[in-house]
Design an enzyme around this catalytic site. Structure first.
Site, PDB file in Angstrom:
ATOM      1  N   HIS A   1      26.644 -13.213 -21.486  1.00  0.00           N
ATOM      2  CA  HIS A   1      27.168 -12.400 -22.510  1.00  0.00           C
ATOM      3  C   HIS A   1      27.693 -11.262 -21.836  1.00  0.00           C
ATOM      4  CE1 HIS A   1      25.017 -14.825 -25.686  1.00  0.00           C
ATOM      5  NE2 HIS A   1      25.879 -14.110 -26.476  1.00  0.00           N
TER       6      HIS A   1
ATOM      7  N   HIS B   1      17.675 -10.877 -21.772  1.00  0.00           N
ATOM      8  CA  HIS B   1      17.559 -10.638 -20.281  1.00  0.00           C
ATOM      9  C   HIS B   1      17.170  -9.630 -19.694  1.00  0.00           C
ATOM     10  CE1 HIS B   1      20.702 -13.685 -19.923  1.00  0.00           C
ATOM     11  NE2 HIS B   1      21.210 -13.366 -21.138  1.00  0.00           N
TER      12      HIS B   1
END
Length: 284
Positions: free
Chosen positions: A205, A247
């Site tokens: 992303h 993440h």
């Protein structure tokens, strides 16, 4: 006349190897050969046999040579032990960075689940997550390319589509090579995941947001407020990855840098109108 008890005790003492004739214990001389029955008894004892083998001159010479070899090397440890006892500055810095990354990622994962401190913001963070997903970007770009009538618009959209595909390939390769696991507090409820999405480094992303933001700012004529919104969207996409626990911080930071560099690669591979017309002619 001596008693029978005295005779028996005298007989036992005379037969004992360490008892003298007067009934007192004596020490056996080292120069005198021990009696034959003692030698037979020692030879039949396995413990004494092992002890004599370990104290043999050959073993002593071997141990002396090993000690000499150790002393000749100056008492130095093997190379791997030296590396383990004396780590390099780079190793210490990387270990410290990894520890700080894990600690900070856990502290910032405030939207990882509904019970977290910012659990009420989780639906909004997931909406931002979907806005940076690859499938909506690929589908939207392909649809706009199909509906576009101008050559300039088709050129920009085709290169954007190529950039999105390139981003998916590069991120997938890096994830498959590094194989870093996602944070422990992450919930695997992401939208449309694939096999490599089980790994964390780098954030796809973040790479997509950085590359697309730079692409849009370079090839679209946008007003100042819209340019600010594009930059804010890219930052929020990366920040949402940490808040949702998807993440680590370093995954997002490296993803931003990787996406920024991917745009340079897209510019180097830019498809000109001549190439576009040739492709469109083949497709027609």
């Amino acid at each position: 006349m001596p008693s029978p008890k005295a005779k028996s005790s005298g007989g036992r003492s005379s037969n004992s190897p360490g008892v003298g004739g007067n009934g007192r214990y004596e020490f056996m001389s080292l120069n005198r050969r021990p009696p034959q029955h003692l030698l037979q008894r020692q030879g039949s004892d396995p413990t004494s046999t092992r002890l004599r083998a370990s104290e043999s001159p050959t073993r002593r010479r071997g141990s002396g040579s090993s000690n000499a070899s150790t002393s000749s090397t100056g008492g130095q440890l093997p190379e791997e032990d030296c590396m383990r006892l004396n780590p390099s500055i780079v190793g210490i810095a990387l270990s410290s960075l990894l520890a700080m990354d894990l600690w900070l990622s856990k502290r910032l994962g405030v939207c990882a689940c509904e019970d977290s401190s910012w659990g009420s913001m989780r639906p909004l963070m997931k909406l931002i997550e979907i806005s940076g997903h690859g499938i909506p970007w690929l589908a939207g770009t392909a649809y706009c390319l199909y509906k576009s009538d101008s050559t300039a618009g088709q050129e920009v959209l085709l290169n954007l589509l190529m950039a999105l595909v390139l981003d998916l390939i590069l991120v997938g390769v890096v994830k498959a090579v590094v194989r870093r696991r996602r944070p422990a507090h992450n919930r695997m409820d992401m939208f449309a995941t694939f096999s490599v999405d089980g790994y964390s480094f780098p954030s796809g992303h973040a790479t997509r947001a950085a590359m697309c933001a730079r692409f849009l700012l370079a090839h679209l004529v946008l007003a100042a407020p819209l340019r600010v919104l594009v930059l804010l969207w890219a930052v929020l996409v990366g920040f949402s990855r940490v808040l949702l626990g998807r993440h680590h911080v370093t995954d997002v930071a490296f993803g931003f840098g990787m996406g920024y560099c991917q745009y340079n690669l897209v510019e180097a591979l830019w498809m000109s109108p001549a190439i576009l017309h040739g492709l469109m002619g083949q497709l027609a």
